[in-house]
Design an enzyme around this catalytic site. Sequence first.
Site, short mmCIF file in Angstrom:
data_model
loop_
_atom_site.label_atom_id
_atom_site.label_comp_id
_atom_site.label_asym_id
_atom_site.label_seq_id
_atom_site.Cartn_x
_atom_site.Cartn_y
_atom_site.Cartn_z
N CYS A 266 0.88 -1.17 0.00
CA CYS A 266 0.00 0.00 0.00
C CYS A 266 0.91 1.21 0.00
O CYS A 266 1.49 1.55 1.03
CB CYS A 266 -0.91 0.01 1.22
SG CYS A 266 -1.90 1.52 1.33
N CYS B 101 -0.70 4.40 2.19
CA CYS B 101 -0.86 4.36 3.65
C CYS B 101 -0.47 2.98 4.17
O CYS B 101 0.72 2.66 4.16
CB CYS B 101 -2.25 4.80 4.09
SG CYS B 101 -3.65 3.99 3.31
N SER B 102 -1.43 2.18 4.59
CA SER B 102 -1.07 0.93 5.26
C SER B 102 -2.15 -0.13 5.07
O SER B 102 -2.33 -0.98 5.94
CB SER B 102 -0.87 1.20 6.75
OG SER B 102 -2.04 1.82 7.27
N CYS B 103 -2.88 -0.09 3.96
CA CYS B 103 -3.99 -1.02 3.74
C CYS B 103 -3.49 -2.47 3.75
O CYS B 103 -2.47 -2.79 3.14
CB CYS B 103 -4.69 -0.70 2.43
SG CYS B 103 -5.46 0.93 2.44
#
Lengths: 210, 196
Positions: free
Chosen positions: B101, B104-106
Amino acid sequence: MDGVHDLGGIAGFGPVEWTPDEPYFSEEWERRAFRLGLGGTGIAGANGGMFRHSAERMDPAQYLDSPYYEHWLTGVTTLLVEAGVVTAEEIEERAGGPFPLSRPDRGRPTDTPTDDRTEARFGVGDRVRVRKWHPLGHTRAPRYVQGREGVVVRVDGAANVPDAEAHGGGFVKNPIYSVRFASRELWGEGGSDGEAVHVDLWECYLEEDA
Amino acid sequence: MTGPDHVAPIEARVAAIEAILVEKGLLDTAKLDEIVQHFEEDLGPRNGAKVVARAWVDPEYRQRLLAAATAAIAELGFGGPEGDHMVVVENTPAVHNLVVCTLCSCYPWPTLGLPPKWYKAPAYRSRAVREPRLLLAEMGTVITDDVEIRVWDSSAEVRYLVLPQRPAGTEGLSEEALAVLVTRDSMIGVERQLTT
């Protein structure tokens, strides 16, 4: 926004600091920041797009230099201050020192669709090009694919456009596609054969490739 | 002194905003603790490993998983936030898949839990889309040039899980024994060859 969070392709970060296993929270404050993020977004009357954008608006140096859950803390606290739930003075007094918040929101919902659209305009195999508009507000179209050409490999259902959601534009549905980009289309001479990147993109980010 | 800019320590900042919200009667920490506890106790890569092992032993399940992953994963009891729109991508002798990702941090919470720090850090997010083969080699996973690398940037609603190849010599193993072999990293795609 072409912010520091939009990291795809930026050079200079060195090796990945991989660990075989780790607890979800290595320090107690991380667990509390996670908890605050889960609860605080709703208290601020914010949605998921606003929450993501609140961290994207952090000072770039702070963003890169801080542990992950500091992004959650800074973002959600910024939303709470902007919503008038708490004041910056109140939190700094309680914290005993400066409490850096994210920079102001520069996004405009006028850049985004206003009507729901659920029927997919493109199909698998279609060539598409990502619009090159570099908005000042929130988007999920990474900088590294804007203006680039790819092929639709999957059509997903419609979902709310984050660009609208994050700036008070409401919940506007629009179809989503997985688009495949050849490495050399993205990175030119610096790309590699035998590598492709797939990015999930809302239809309003795309145009037909002429 | 709390640093060059005299910023309040992170612990003090978290405690400050939390205390104010609790005093205002807005934040119910006990209720939120139950959710956090659910993450810590119920979610994690052992769930994803069960999905992979099932796909290895049951060809019909594998087909359902590749065609409609969210429903197939729900058959094993896993689902919820960050797992509502799952896609499973399958490694083959000719293809290796890698999930990132960049924005962000998906990450697929129900099947893998919360992401490790390195997955959220700039080095991984910046390099996975630009030089995946080199990055993987640095991380100990050499992908030969005859294998195509497909990177999946989780930039919208879908969360991805890699279906690694079943290791050779595991024909006699039970589904439970196979699940033990499946690592977190193989389901992100930073590992390719699982060992017995």
